[in-house]
Design an enzyme around this catalytic site. Sequence first.
Site, PDB file in Angstrom:
ATOM      1  CG  ASN A 281      -2.183  -0.724   0.997  1.00 38.55           C
ATOM      2  OD1 ASN A 281      -3.131  -0.173   0.472  1.00 38.55           O
ATOM      3  ND2 ASN A 281      -2.183  -1.997   1.328  1.00 38.55           N
ATOM      4  CB  ALA A 305       1.677  -3.709   7.363  1.00 41.91           C
ATOM      5  N   GLY A 309       5.334  -7.046   3.400  1.00 43.51           N
ATOM      6  CA  GLY A 309       5.118  -6.538   2.051  1.00 43.51           C
ATOM      7  C   GLY A 309       3.721  -5.978   1.847  1.00 43.51           C
ATOM      8  CE  LYS A 310      -0.276  -8.617   5.907  1.00 42.90           C
ATOM      9  NZ  LYS A 310      -0.721  -8.887   7.313  1.00 42.90           N
ATOM     10  CB  VAL A 311       2.810  -0.856   4.360  1.00 46.64           C
ATOM     11  CG1 VAL A 311       3.288   0.581   4.331  1.00 46.64           C
ATOM     12  CG2 VAL A 311       1.378  -0.932   4.868  1.00 46.64           C
TER      13      VAL A 311
END
Lengths: 377, 377, 377, 377
Positions: A281, A305, A309-311
């Site tokens: 993100n 996060a 690798g979510k952010v």
Amino acid sequence: MPHRAPGAPGQSGSSFLTGKPIRYYRPNGSPDIRRLVDEGFQAFNAGRLSEACQIFSEKMLAPDRDTTIGLTLAGALTPAGLGGCVIELMDRGLVDFIISTGANLYHDLHYALNFTLRRGSPFVDDVQLYEEGIIRIYDVLFPATVLLETDAYLRDFLVRSGMNEPTSTAEFHYRLGRDLLDRQPGCEEHSVVARAALAGVPIYTSSPGDSSIGMNIAYHELVNSSRFMIDPNKDVNEICAIVLAGTRNGCVILGGGSPKNFYLQAQPTLWEVYGIPKGGNDYFIQITTDQVVWGGLSGATPSEAVSWGKVIPGVLPDTVIAYSDSTIAFPLFCEYVIGSPNGRRPRKELVHRRAELVARLSREARAAREKKLEVKT
Amino acid sequence: MPHRAPGAPGQSGSSFLTGKPIRYYRPNGSPDIRRLVDEGFQAFNAGRLSEACQIFSEKMLAPDRDTTIGLTLAGALTPAGLGGCVIELMDRGLVDFIISTGANLYHDLHYALNFTLRRGSPFVDDVQLYEEGIIRIYDVLFPATVLLETDAYLRDFLVRSGMNEPTSTAEFHYRLGRDLLDRQPGCEEHSVVARAALAGVPIYTSSPGDSSIGMNIAYHELVNSSRFMIDPNKDVNEICAIVLAGTRNGCVILGGGSPKNFYLQAQPTLWEVYGIPKGGNDYFIQITTDQVVWGGLSGATPSEAVSWGKVIPGVLPDTVIAYSDSTIAFPLFCEYVIGSPNGRRPRKELVHRRAELVARLSREARAAREKKLEVKT
Amino acid sequence: MPHRAPGAPGQSGSSFLTGKPIRYYRPNGSPDIRRLVDEGFQAFNAGRLSEACQIFSEKMLAPDRDTTIGLTLAGALTPAGLGGCVIELMDRGLVDFIISTGANLYHDLHYALNFTLRRGSPFVDDVQLYEEGIIRIYDVLFPATVLLETDAYLRDFLVRSGMNEPTSTAEFHYRLGRDLLDRQPGCEEHSVVARAALAGVPIYTSSPGDSSIGMNIAYHELVNSSRFMIDPNKDVNEICAIVLAGTRNGCVILGGGSPKNFYLQAQPTLWEVYGIPKGGNDYFIQITTDQVVWGGLSGATPSEAVSWGKVIPGVLPDTVIAYSDSTIAFPLFCEYVIGSPNGRRPRKELVHRRAELVARLSREARAAREKKLEVKT
Amino acid sequence: MPHRAPGAPGQSGSSFLTGKPIRYYRPNGSPDIRRLVDEGFQAFNAGRLSEACQIFSEKMLAPDRDTTIGLTLAGALTPAGLGGCVIELMDRGLVDFIISTGANLYHDLHYALNFTLRRGSPFVDDVQLYEEGIIRIYDVLFPATVLLETDAYLRDFLVRSGMNEPTSTAEFHYRLGRDLLDRQPGCEEHSVVARAALAGVPIYTSSPGDSSIGMNIAYHELVNSSRFMIDPNKDVNEICAIVLAGTRNGCVILGGGSPKNFYLQAQPTLWEVYGIPKGGNDYFIQITTDQVVWGGLSGATPSEAVSWGKVIPGVLPDTVIAYSDSTIAFPLFCEYVIGSPNGRRPRKELVHRRAELVARLSREARAAREKKLEVKT
């Protein structure tokens, strides 16, 4: 007493039901509130909320960023009357898709069907409520008949819709919203589900069995031998496809819970499972009262996060958590955002583009697999 | 940097991975801990935890009560090493079915497959973790390759299982557990999923798409064109059938979240949707840090549940919430319970009785509908 | 490194000090905010905050109720810029006395003395801050020289004031406020301590040694051999006397902590210690994030206070706790209250009536003792 | 009803007072609990608590470190029966001085005087409690006469002690403890105040007026025209002197609140006010449920304390906060610590060394001032 349900007939005139009806409050961009947020909310969580308002208004909504924005809903927001904020955001193109608990959508139907929820108190005698057939959601009170009649509507809808196969929740909620629009003209002013259908905003539910909606679908299978069911695979893949297609991605997370994770797992699904390189993100806004120190995902920080690798690692300045009850912070946030120069965007109407986007995901996933197999050979 | 996934190859020797491996601690009924709980935990949340221990040991487990006991898991319990407590409870027949977030089951697989999660700190640099391919769950650290290899196992299992139709999560987790037992002999000592299969304890997930397990099933549909999917209707109906069949019903709720609601909605499903008179829970134990005042279901009290018919009005003395991190309170609770005179019960092995119980639910539901139609006529 | 203090000279140009200066925001009774509170804050903590606004505006401030209103301050409110709200309330006669942590008053002096605190982030490197001589209060940042110069002002004031005997904190803060008004003309616009002196509002501190103010008074005793000290007995008795004299009593409690207890103990002092019959509070408003379930006094409910005689048993409907960060909720509360028809009252100027009120307390206490001795004889 | 106090005579046989008496549980170093903490408490707050146990046992108590250890008490610990843990720590020389809320010391007197507090429930009707003269502290219940008789003892002590001048709280509590030892032989087994006098542990209170003890001292001044009062300056200077004299310094903070700040401000007093170079704390352990994100000092992290010079920059690894109700975590902590190889140390008996240490502080402070004046010249 145990062998009786609450909501016994003839208990309608309860003295508990004297509070004001709860309405969907519609924010309208108050300059006073913008001034308070800019000048009065300077530090602590007021400061964080102010940052969230600015990140959303100035960055996420900036036309040149073309951010695909997901909104997740957990906690009893529609019972508390926050549906009007969500309606306003959808109508103005400010959110592109929604992930909600089933409960928020189920209770939204009461408004669509003209039933009345009322302001009450959390300090009432629940045994007496039970005796009188009154249902309590914290301090929101309404007769159990509201549940029974909403259920009856849902079961009738399931029958007349003719749906008879595995379906994504976005498709299901879209068809439910169209049905509401047909049968309750004008209800898009007081129903998130109806407005979403009109505005082309797909609504997903991460725990499809986990609400009265899910309960009634399960009834439909067991008693009517229907083959209609929610296919969670479709939901996972549609959300991945939407995220993959975003120029930039950002979210507004109310509460946390399963909808938060369902949103955030899209990026790990892409790299970890599908092997498709796509960053995390770009923007992350959460309004919650959950705490990082309890270790759960609801309270996990944008920083944590990053390791998944979510952010995107570089964007931590564009992430913020404001610790507050959403019932206070979200209306303030919406007033600010709606009054901002970027307070209206063209709608993406993603509900109609799901097939196309999933096809693209499928192509890229297969290509990634081919490539991986080649490397091995 | 955004277009790369964490877990890049060749980063295995990280200095972050120097903490002790996390093991599944097995409680063994310490008399010292029983003494502390009885004599030292006298008030405030220590007092509540002491009450919870006593309600569970002396009432819920009393042979003549024949209580059907559900355990719900939310929050990162298996990553923190609490799987050993759950294994011990299942082995001793002290819980009859489980509702868990997918994440707890997914991370349980790491232990089954002999991967190592390590003790770490919540105060590490996530950007550096990302660079080195280390995944963080609060203060638990492990290489991203653990995710990739667990995913590979899951996808291989999906292929070799040959499952190709809508399935309940209990059935899916049972088959997954059997596969683990076959391929990793002895893993029932360090895997909740494997032990559950052995002990006949059905495991449900309220949000089936919402975890790496769900992500890999979605991959299987999209890339392998499988028709395997989770059917949430089956889950709703199986849990209702189990609750309906209970002489008495009780629960131990860790955390809250979607699993809590999925458990508690069984009784409303029965009266509200199926029209079957069956009282609410007889016993209710929750260990959580969520608060009632935020209004969400995670923090909702047994008292609020009374108004919904989820808890029997007369039993509020047999309900208790202890506010504590489960990582502290749950091992203490298990030590106490296991050391109690009722610390072992015959196992109900409900995983093998699901079809029979759902058939009974179906009969009663159809009968209730007939009766209702008659009344109308 | 350990043997050095932060705030080393020559570090003034820090890159940390680039955020906007924090100003004392002054609420002005926005009709938009009143509309939001009335119509949009319907349930959960928004509902509670709305109730708090109404109880204060319509009941506590109603002219015929003649309520003596105490405001207690805990948590870093002046560093976050909330002093402007307190100034406005005092100026309009809406609070009659204040109990504050010493820290809030100490940091208020920075504003009075024209030093600048700045908006920052809670996610900065504290070791680097230490190196650069920057002080952090959560996300508020300023140079350590601000502490040193404020301390110098305080010590000079202590010397030139000539105070040399045990004194109540109300007297001390009043004289400090007068000194500020003399030396920093106009500072009543940006100093709670100065405005309180002007408006005749006594300010008490429950923990007089526990702040930089207390530290400097202790220095004055140790190094200058002064006999000036805070006499906590005077504070206890002045507050009791003020409460005793109230036609009705009510409070607004921000945070909780020691100031909350110091306010609430006035009634138990009267009945338990002095034997003077006087009921508890008629009104009770608290804005806090502390929770009842942790058992501390900060989170204790008005209901628990009833058992102590701190709150009148019959008035629980006129008591409310809104769970929120004060930085968000208090400005909203003030905007609402100031815009209400009762948004201005004649000031009680209690700072000048302390001797008279304590004399009355003394008379009644002695009379109660006489009566008790007679009964025994 | 408002004009009556709770605790009316003749209400002694209340049905509320049927719970078990609360006793001071004495930890004894259980090996089972040590095993649980070492092997079972691996992550999240269990992990933090495990770290706290190890830092205290292995570092703070290591003979060669010679750490001066302060314990701060906030929240209702003695009412919950935790006084036995504090007694054990003092007896074994494991804490050197204490800073407590007045309430914890006041309620400790009930145990010393053989009054009975009982286990109860937080869910009782407070109006009924009030009617029956029962006092409630969360779930701890006792008759209001316990307050009245404890107050009578205190006032008698004040009269017979002959104290008639400004005094530090350490001196006051020491003399109170000696009085208890004289009049209630053996009470050192069930009174923190009495044991502290015996073990030479000074006890300070940061908010001396803020408790029933302070209320009775205020009565003594008003009604008996006594000149006895607490001098907060003495407290500030004695604590600074103790900290200054420590080879190393460390703390165990239960809860937070005013006692936390009163402990931590000693180092800023030294550098900021007295100009004496002395580093911050070497060790920092806190058990609390307060959260950093609310911004208050109770929840502030060791990291934030670095910027103030309260904690040495290099020691963050030796600082830890375990988020838990103290009623659960503190007995576990004490069991662990007492069972460790360093579970007993020679007592420092600082209560008898206060004058000597303050004299040293005074010398160094005057020297620092001289030096500063010289530099200016």
